[in-house]
Design an enzyme around this catalytic site. Structure first.
Site, PDB file in Angstrom:
ATOM      1  N   LYS A  60      39.301  21.236  57.946  1.00 56.56           N
ATOM      2  CA  LYS A  60      40.518  21.024  57.146  1.00 56.56           C
ATOM      3  C   LYS A  60      40.415  19.796  56.253  1.00 56.56           C
ATOM      4  CE  LYS A  60      43.116  20.796  60.753  1.00 56.56           C
ATOM      5  NZ  LYS A  60      41.987  20.950  61.680  1.00 56.56           N
ATOM      6  N   THR A 139      46.738  19.137  61.610  1.00 58.08           N
ATOM      7  CA  THR A 139      46.486  20.405  62.311  1.00 58.08           C
ATOM      8  C   THR A 139      47.611  21.406  62.033  1.00 58.08           C
ATOM      9  OG1 THR A 139      47.524  19.467  64.281  1.00 58.08           O
ATOM     10  CG2 THR A 139      45.117  19.391  64.158  1.00 58.08           C
ATOM     11  N   ILE A 178      31.671  19.189  64.545  1.00 56.56           N
ATOM     12  CA  ILE A 178      31.864  18.120  65.518  1.00 56.56           C
ATOM     13  C   ILE A 178      30.801  17.038  65.345  1.00 56.56           C
ATOM     14  CG2 ILE A 178      31.791  17.539  67.981  1.00 56.56           C
ATOM     15  CD1 ILE A 178      33.027  20.288  68.545  1.00 56.56           C
ATOM     16  N   LYS A 182      33.109  14.391  63.270  1.00 57.04           N
ATOM     17  CA  LYS A 182      33.964  13.747  64.264  1.00 57.04           C
ATOM     18  C   LYS A 182      33.292  12.551  64.931  1.00 57.04           C
ATOM     19  CE  LYS A 182      37.221  16.514  63.298  1.00 57.04           C
ATOM     20  NZ  LYS A 182      38.343  16.011  62.470  1.00 57.04           N
ATOM     21  N   ARG A 264      18.346  14.505  32.575  1.00 54.33           N
ATOM     22  CA  ARG A 264      18.492  14.773  31.156  1.00 54.33           C
ATOM     23  C   ARG A 264      17.184  15.349  30.624  1.00 54.33           C
ATOM     24  NH1 ARG A 264      20.583   9.329  28.383  1.00 54.33           N
ATOM     25  NH2 ARG A 264      20.306  10.581  26.494  1.00 54.33           N
ATOM     26  N   HIS A 265      17.268  15.995  29.481  1.00 53.21           N
ATOM     27  CA  HIS A 265      16.074  16.447  28.772  1.00 53.21           C
ATOM     28  C   HIS A 265      15.173  15.251  28.468  1.00 53.21           C
ATOM     29  CE1 HIS A 265      17.840  14.600  25.212  1.00 53.21           C
ATOM     30  NE2 HIS A 265      18.980  15.158  25.584  1.00 53.21           N
ATOM     31  N   ASN A 271      16.924  11.012  19.613  1.00 51.12           N
ATOM     32  CA  ASN A 271      16.951   9.803  20.432  1.00 51.12           C
ATOM     33  C   ASN A 271      16.157   8.690  19.759  1.00 51.12           C
ATOM     34  OD1 ASN A 271      16.830  11.862  23.334  1.00 51.12           O
ATOM     35  ND2 ASN A 271      18.553  10.563  22.757  1.00 51.12           N
ATOM     36  N   ARG A 318      16.098  20.996  23.099  1.00 52.01           N
ATOM     37  CA  ARG A 318      15.434  19.935  23.837  1.00 52.01           C
ATOM     38  C   ARG A 318      15.511  20.138  25.351  1.00 52.01           C
ATOM     39  NH1 ARG A 318      20.063  18.379  21.235  1.00 52.01           N
ATOM     40  NH2 ARG A 318      21.688  17.145  22.299  1.00 52.01           N
ATOM     41  N   GLU A 340      25.379  19.908  25.284  1.00 50.75           N
ATOM     42  CA  GLU A 340      25.898  18.557  25.095  1.00 50.75           C
ATOM     43  C   GLU A 340      27.261  18.583  24.402  1.00 50.75           C
ATOM     44  OE1 GLU A 340      26.348  15.829  26.085  1.00 50.75           O
ATOM     45  OE2 GLU A 340      24.841  14.398  25.390  1.00 50.75           O
ATOM     46  N   HIS A 406      22.328  17.123  29.638  1.00 52.04           N
ATOM     47  CA  HIS A 406      22.526  16.116  28.598  1.00 52.04           C
ATOM     48  C   HIS A 406      23.411  14.994  29.136  1.00 52.04           C
ATOM     49  CE1 HIS A 406      20.984  19.061  25.604  1.00 52.04           C
ATOM     50  NE2 HIS A 406      21.555  19.925  26.424  1.00 52.04           N
ATOM     51  N   GLN A 407      23.449  13.881  28.419  1.00 55.73           N
ATOM     52  CA  GLN A 407      24.103  12.688  28.936  1.00 55.73           C
ATOM     53  C   GLN A 407      25.580  12.918  29.287  1.00 55.73           C
ATOM     54  OE1 GLN A 407      23.635   8.156  27.852  1.00 55.73           O
ATOM     55  NE2 GLN A 407      24.814   9.144  26.234  1.00 55.73           N
ATOM     56  N   ALA A 408      26.382  13.412  28.335  1.00 57.46           N
ATOM     57  CA  ALA A 408      27.818  13.582  28.591  1.00 57.46           C
ATOM     58  C   ALA A 408      28.062  14.605  29.695  1.00 57.46           C
ATOM     59  CB  ALA A 408      28.541  13.997  27.307  1.00 57.46           C
ATOM     60  N   ARG A 411      27.085  13.166  33.072  1.00 59.40           N
ATOM     61  CA  ARG A 411      28.091  12.182  33.479  1.00 59.40           C
ATOM     62  C   ARG A 411      29.258  12.880  34.187  1.00 59.40           C
ATOM     63  NH1 ARG A 411      28.290   8.466  27.940  1.00 59.40           N
ATOM     64  NH2 ARG A 411      26.960   6.769  28.721  1.00 59.40           N
TER      65      ARG A 411
END
Length: 461
Positions: A60, A139, A178, A182, A264-265, A271, A318, A340, A406-408, A411
């Site tokens: 749960k 519970t 368990i 737990k 990432r690529h 870049n 890429r 991206e 890709h970066q974004a 993320r």
């Protein structure tokens, strides 16, 4: 000259629109872009209370935390109210199984009081805050306790209660729950593991003696029943956009650990030039990284010995080039959702050029990277929305998955699994030529990183 030419070409691709004047653009960009500002997500306009129910060690709290994380990642204001935490705070943690005996009147009354306190706080939070979904994690294994919850929530005309019942008869799943969860609970801190397991089994037996699962008398009550860690899902009276979306998410959950590798690529030609957007190929160093990445996975026993695995990548050149170098037993799956972030009319520019040519856009983005939407493009919140099907599939997998992205995009995925706040998403560092290994566990996510030593020009924007 080339900079202005690139900007003019980008602008020519868009439809002329008077709303592109500065003032309306600034006004529009200042508005929230959350999905929940524009979609009828609430059930009949009501706030949602998810009530967990079931015996101990049925998952749960695991499910409550996962749902809360997922909804918060999507932009919904969500909070878990864990009755066990209230009990530990008000009564104490070091309580043996006798405290949970239904024949112990003091224990029964103490547990009722903490359950009521958690419920009152939940209702107050939904009433007085901007809360949208509250999860009542306990519970709630008797009709009397559930009726107490139903009565309290029904007094609020703007709230809707949906029960999530966790039912499990598989001894292997119960034993795993368990041992994995737990024994790390504050209730058994610094206690011998075997003694802790024995005491917890007695606690479960106490709950079993009065357990009343949802049944025919609950046919008019909205609920979802999850059987044996998702092997079967039963729905009753589930209506509305967000409740349906929650159920779709629940159908993909399971507690089995499995590794998710993300990278990432390799370095791209953009870049090298510090340009954003584009669907351009890898640089020579990017190709070198792709080859070394293939060697890295070749040497991983977890990948070599996996009876089944998946390789996912975007549709962009890429990423496809990077994934194409991997020598795996599976073919790559290309996800448009992994592309991206779309930078719209800023495609092909550097951030310095954006600042020079579109100072207002640069300023708006700097103020709120999470909600800022590129003209004719996307915001980070837009990316999160399109990644939801990817999250569903990642949660469903029970074998290793490799994601080349890709970066974004990475993320956003990283923030989901590591439970980062939305405001942090656009600022998470996902460097080039680095492999992230994430292993989701019951209450956490293990993380490790490996640098592939190939130099790269890496934008931190």
């Amino acid at each position: 000259q080339s900079t202005w030419g690139a900007l003019n070409r980008n602008l020519e691709m868009s439809i002329p629109d008077p709303s592109l004047t500065m003032s309306p653009r600034e006004e529009k960009s200042a508005l929230p872009i959350y999905m929940n500002d524009s979609l009828p997500h609430l059930h009949d306009g009501k706030k949602i209370v998810l009530g967990m129910t079931g015996l101990p060690a049925r998952g749960k709290t695991y499910i409550a935390r996962k749902v809360a994380r997922h909804l918060a990642w999507l932009g919904f204001s969500t909070r878990v109210f864990n009755v066990g935490n209230y009990r530990r705070e008000k009564v104490g943690a070091a309580l043996d199984a006798e405290f949970f005996d239904p024949q112990n009147p003091n224990g029964v009354e103490a547990r009722r009081q903490v359950a009521q306190a958690a419920l009152d706080d939940l209702v107050a939070w939904l009433q007085n805050k901007d809360g949208e979904v509250a999860i009542y994690d306990g519970t709630n294994s008797t009709r009397e306790r559930r009726q107490m919850v139903c009565k309290r929530v029904s007094q609020e005309p703007n709230m809707e209660l949906i029960w999530v019942e966790c039912s499990c008869s598989d001894p292997h799943v119960i034993e795993s729950n368990i041992r994995q969860t737990k024994l790390t609970s504050p209730d058994y801190l610094n206690m011998d593991p075997d003694l802790a397991v024995a005491d917890f089994r007695r606690r479960i037996a106490n709950y079993e003696s009065e357990h009343e699962p949802l049944g025919e008398e609950d046919q008019d009550t909205p609920y979802v029943r999850l059987v044996n860690a998702g092997q079967q899902v039963v729905m009753n009276k589930i209506h509305g956009y967000l409740p349906g979306r929650i159920v779709a998410y629940l159908m993909n959950l399971h507690p089995i650990p499995r590794p998710i590798y993300m990278s990432r690529h390799g370095e791209s030609e953009f870049n090298v030039l510090n340009k954003i957007g584009g669907d351009i190929p890898l640089s020579s160093r990017g190709l070198e990284f792709a080859v070394k990445l293939a060697d890295y996975f070749d040497d991983l026993p977890e990948i070599k010995e996996a009876p089944y695995l998946s390789l996912w990548t975007s549709t962009m050149q890429r990423a496809r080039q990077t994934a194409g170098q991997l020598r795996l037993s599976c073919a790559p799956v290309y996800w448009k959702a992994l592309d991206e972030i779309n930078v719209g009319i800023c495609d092909g520019l550097t951030y310095e050029e954006v600042k020079e040519l579109m100072p207002l856009e640069h300023e708006l983005r700097a103020k709120d990277k999470l909600r800022y939407r590129y003209p004719r493009g996307e915001s980070y919140m837009d990316v999160i929305q399109r990644l939801e099907p990817v999250i569903f599939e990642l949660e469903r997998q029970r074998h290793p998955v490799i994601v080349i992205g890709h970066q974004a995009v990475l993320r956003c995925l990283y923030a989901y699994f590591t439970d980062q706040s939305l405001i942090e998403v656009p600022h998470i560092e996902i460097p080039l030529h680095t492999v992230f290994k994430l292993t989701p566990k019951a209450y956490s996510c293990e993380e490790s990183r490996v640098m592939i030593h190939v130099p790269a020009d890496d934008s931190r924007a």
